[in-house]
Write a protein that holds these residues in place. Structure first.
Motif, mmCIF file in Angstrom:
data_model
loop_
_atom_site.group_PDB
_atom_site.id
_atom_site.type_symbol
_atom_site.label_atom_id
_atom_site.label_comp_id
_atom_site.label_asym_id
_atom_site.label_seq_id
_atom_site.Cartn_x
_atom_site.Cartn_y
_atom_site.Cartn_z
ATOM 1 N N PHE A 54 5.635 5.469 0.717
ATOM 2 C CA PHE A 54 4.445 4.931 1.385
ATOM 3 C C PHE A 54 4.400 5.322 2.865
ATOM 4 O O PHE A 54 5.422 5.455 3.526
ATOM 5 N N ASN A 55 3.164 5.532 3.348
ATOM 6 C CA ASN A 55 2.893 5.773 4.774
ATOM 7 C C ASN A 55 3.566 7.048 5.281
ATOM 8 O O ASN A 55 4.271 7.053 6.296
ATOM 9 N N THR A 56 3.309 8.145 4.573
ATOM 10 C CA THR A 56 3.820 9.450 4.967
ATOM 11 C C THR A 56 2.687 10.470 4.879
ATOM 12 O O THR A 56 1.564 10.141 4.480
ATOM 13 N N HIS A 57 2.992 11.710 5.228
ATOM 14 C CA HIS A 57 1.986 12.768 5.122
ATOM 15 C C HIS A 57 1.731 13.171 3.667
ATOM 16 O O HIS A 57 0.773 13.899 3.395
ATOM 17 N N ILE A 58 2.580 12.705 2.750
ATOM 18 C CA ILE A 58 2.472 13.182 1.365
ATOM 19 C C ILE A 58 2.031 12.077 0.393
ATOM 20 O O ILE A 58 2.224 12.211 -0.816
ATOM 21 N N ASP A 59 1.404 11.018 0.901
ATOM 22 C CA ASP A 59 0.941 9.963 -0.011
ATOM 23 C C ASP A 59 -0.506 9.558 0.259
ATOM 24 O O ASP A 59 -0.935 8.468 -0.091
ATOM 25 N N LEU A 60 -1.286 10.444 0.862
ATOM 26 C CA LEU A 60 -2.679 10.144 1.167
ATOM 27 C C LEU A 60 -3.597 10.534 0.004
ATOM 28 O O LEU A 60 -3.542 11.660 -0.494
ATOM 29 N N ALA A 61 -4.434 9.588 -0.409
ATOM 30 C CA ALA A 61 -5.398 9.833 -1.487
ATOM 31 C C ALA A 61 -6.735 9.221 -1.104
ATOM 32 O O ALA A 61 -6.794 8.321 -0.251
ATOM 33 N N PRO A 62 -7.830 9.682 -1.719
ATOM 34 C CA PRO A 62 -9.138 9.114 -1.380
ATOM 35 C C PRO A 62 -9.186 7.601 -1.611
ATOM 36 O O PRO A 62 -8.706 7.104 -2.635
ATOM 37 N N LYS A 63 -9.742 6.885 -0.650
ATOM 38 C CA LYS A 63 -9.973 5.454 -0.801
ATOM 39 C C LYS A 63 -11.099 5.269 -1.810
ATOM 40 O O LYS A 63 -12.100 6.000 -1.778
ATOM 41 N N LEU A 64 -10.938 4.313 -2.733
ATOM 42 C CA LEU A 64 -11.890 4.189 -3.834
ATOM 43 C C LEU A 64 -12.770 2.955 -3.687
ATOM 44 O O LEU A 64 -12.346 1.922 -3.156
ATOM 45 N N ARG A 117 -15.191 -0.010 -5.727
ATOM 46 C CA ARG A 117 -14.874 -0.869 -6.871
ATOM 47 C C ARG A 117 -15.070 -0.155 -8.207
ATOM 48 O O ARG A 117 -14.407 -0.477 -9.191
ATOM 49 N N ASP A 118 -16.015 0.789 -8.241
ATOM 50 C CA ASP A 118 -16.221 1.535 -9.489
ATOM 51 C C ASP A 118 -15.413 2.837 -9.512
ATOM 52 O O ASP A 118 -15.736 3.773 -10.236
ATOM 53 N N LEU A 119 -14.349 2.887 -8.692
ATOM 54 C CA LEU A 119 -13.357 3.973 -8.691
ATOM 55 C C LEU A 119 -13.944 5.324 -8.284
ATOM 56 O O LEU A 119 -13.505 6.375 -8.760
ATOM 57 N N ARG A 120 -14.902 5.297 -7.379
ATOM 58 C CA ARG A 120 -15.438 6.532 -6.809
ATOM 59 C C ARG A 120 -14.898 6.697 -5.383
ATOM 60 O O ARG A 120 -14.669 5.702 -4.686
ATOM 61 N N PRO A 121 -14.678 7.942 -4.931
ATOM 62 C CA PRO A 121 -14.200 8.143 -3.556
ATOM 63 C C PRO A 121 -15.164 7.549 -2.537
ATOM 64 O O PRO A 121 -16.386 7.704 -2.652
ATOM 65 N N MET A 122 -14.631 6.850 -1.551
ATOM 66 C CA MET A 122 -15.449 6.238 -0.511
ATOM 67 C C MET A 122 -15.812 7.297 0.531
ATOM 68 O O MET A 122 -14.931 7.962 1.082
ATOM 69 N N VAL A 123 -17.093 7.431 0.793
ATOM 70 C CA VAL A 123 -17.584 8.453 1.723
ATOM 71 C C VAL A 123 -18.313 7.769 2.873
ATOM 72 O O VAL A 123 -19.195 6.936 2.654
ATOM 73 N N VAL A 124 -17.919 8.093 4.108
ATOM 74 C CA VAL A 124 -18.567 7.568 5.305
ATOM 75 C C VAL A 124 -19.002 8.739 6.169
ATOM 76 O O VAL A 124 -18.189 9.599 6.509
ATOM 77 N N TYR A 157 -9.557 8.425 3.406
ATOM 78 C CA TYR A 157 -8.240 8.473 2.765
ATOM 79 C C TYR A 157 -7.406 7.262 3.159
ATOM 80 O O TYR A 157 -7.616 6.652 4.206
ATOM 81 N N GLU A 158 -6.446 6.922 2.285
ATOM 82 C CA GLU A 158 -5.514 5.836 2.576
ATOM 83 C C GLU A 158 -4.150 6.163 1.977
ATOM 84 O O GLU A 158 -4.026 7.005 1.082
ATOM 85 N N HIS A 159 -3.109 5.475 2.462
ATOM 86 C CA HIS A 159 -1.750 5.668 1.955
ATOM 87 C C HIS A 159 -1.578 4.876 0.664
ATOM 88 O O HIS A 159 -1.842 3.675 0.623
ATOM 89 N N VAL A 160 -1.132 5.558 -0.393
ATOM 90 C CA VAL A 160 -1.018 4.908 -1.705
ATOM 91 C C VAL A 160 0.371 5.098 -2.327
ATOM 92 O O VAL A 160 0.571 4.780 -3.498
#
Length: 244
Positions: free
Chosen positions: A148-158, A160-167, A173-176
């Motif tokens: 957790f919380n490294t350069h190699i654990d970033l994935a798109p923030k989702l 509620r309906d499991l779609r990538p969050m776009v702003v 992205y968030e650490h997962v």
């Protein structure tokens, strides 16, 4: 040609007529049976290719499942042990004098995949593996989830309906990664941590003195990524990220 493109993107396919299609639409159990059959067929094809191209008697060849893999594939991998393939779970392997422990389990995901554990149980599982080692600082941790919380654990923030969050047109992205994996690496400081799982976060990072790597993946584009890691009996010599 179309089937070749599907296979190159990692997709499973089956030819059906209209009657068979309707039957599949109305029978989820049949769909599961067909999927499992295609998964088994694809894995055997890969393992046959591997054993035909690599002298597995002289080259240590390890094949490990990941969190998305159904439990039945373990028996398929074990079925190739007489051809030199090594199934690494629940054992300690050795490469150039370095002990290797492996785990396919990941912290919980939104998709509820076959091999998940909550962080508390995952930590217990990993501690049990580490307890089998003679020299943790010289060992290799082959754990599927990245820390957790490294350069190699970033994935798109989702959403509620499991779609990538776009702003503002940008995917967020968030650490997962796993907090249990991070805690174990911080505690024991192995020679190197080899990870996968988060396809979007290929690269490397460092926790204390431990190098951690994740090749990432673009399999849907037909791109294979990996790392070449060079060790001698004393240390980690070098590592390169490759793709093709």
């Amino acid at each position: 040609e179309f089937e070749d493109r599907l296979e190159g993107a990692g997709v499973y396919y089956v030819r059906v007529d209209e009657k068979e299609l309707e039957e599949l639409k109305n029978n989820p159990k049949l769909v599961e049976e067909v999927m499992n059959e295609k998964i088994s067929e694809r894995l055997r094809t890969w393992l046959d290719l591997l054993t035909s191209r690599v002298d597995t008697r002289s080259v240590t060849t390890i094949v490990m499942p990941g969190n998305d893999d159904e439990l039945f594939i373990d028996d398929i991998i074990r079925g190739y042990e007489d051809k030199g393939i090594i199934y690494p779970l629940d054992k300690v392997l050795e490469i150039e004098g370095h002990e290797v422990i492996s785990s396919p389990y990941v912290n919980p995901t939104p998709w509820k995949t076959p091999r998940e554990m909550d962080e508390k149980n995952l930590e217990k599982h990993l501690e049990n593996l580490v307890s089998k080692l003679r020299n943790t600082s010289s060992s290799i941790f082959n754990f599927h989830p990245p820390p957790f919380n490294t350069h190699i654990d970033l994935a798109p923030k989702l959403t509620r309906d499991l779609r990538p969050m776009v702003v503002a047109g940008q995917v967020q992205y968030e650490h997962v990664g796993s907090k249990a994996v991070r805690k174990i690496i911080e505690k024991y400081q192995p020679l190197i941590g080899m990870h996968g799982h988060i396809h979007e976060s290929g690269g490397m990072d460092k926790i204390g003195r431990t190098i951690i790597i994740n090749p990432g993946s673009e399999y849907s584009e037909g791109v294979l990524r990996g790392f070449i890691v060079e060790v001698d009996r004393e240390k980690l010599v070098n590592y390169w990220r490759i793709e093709g």
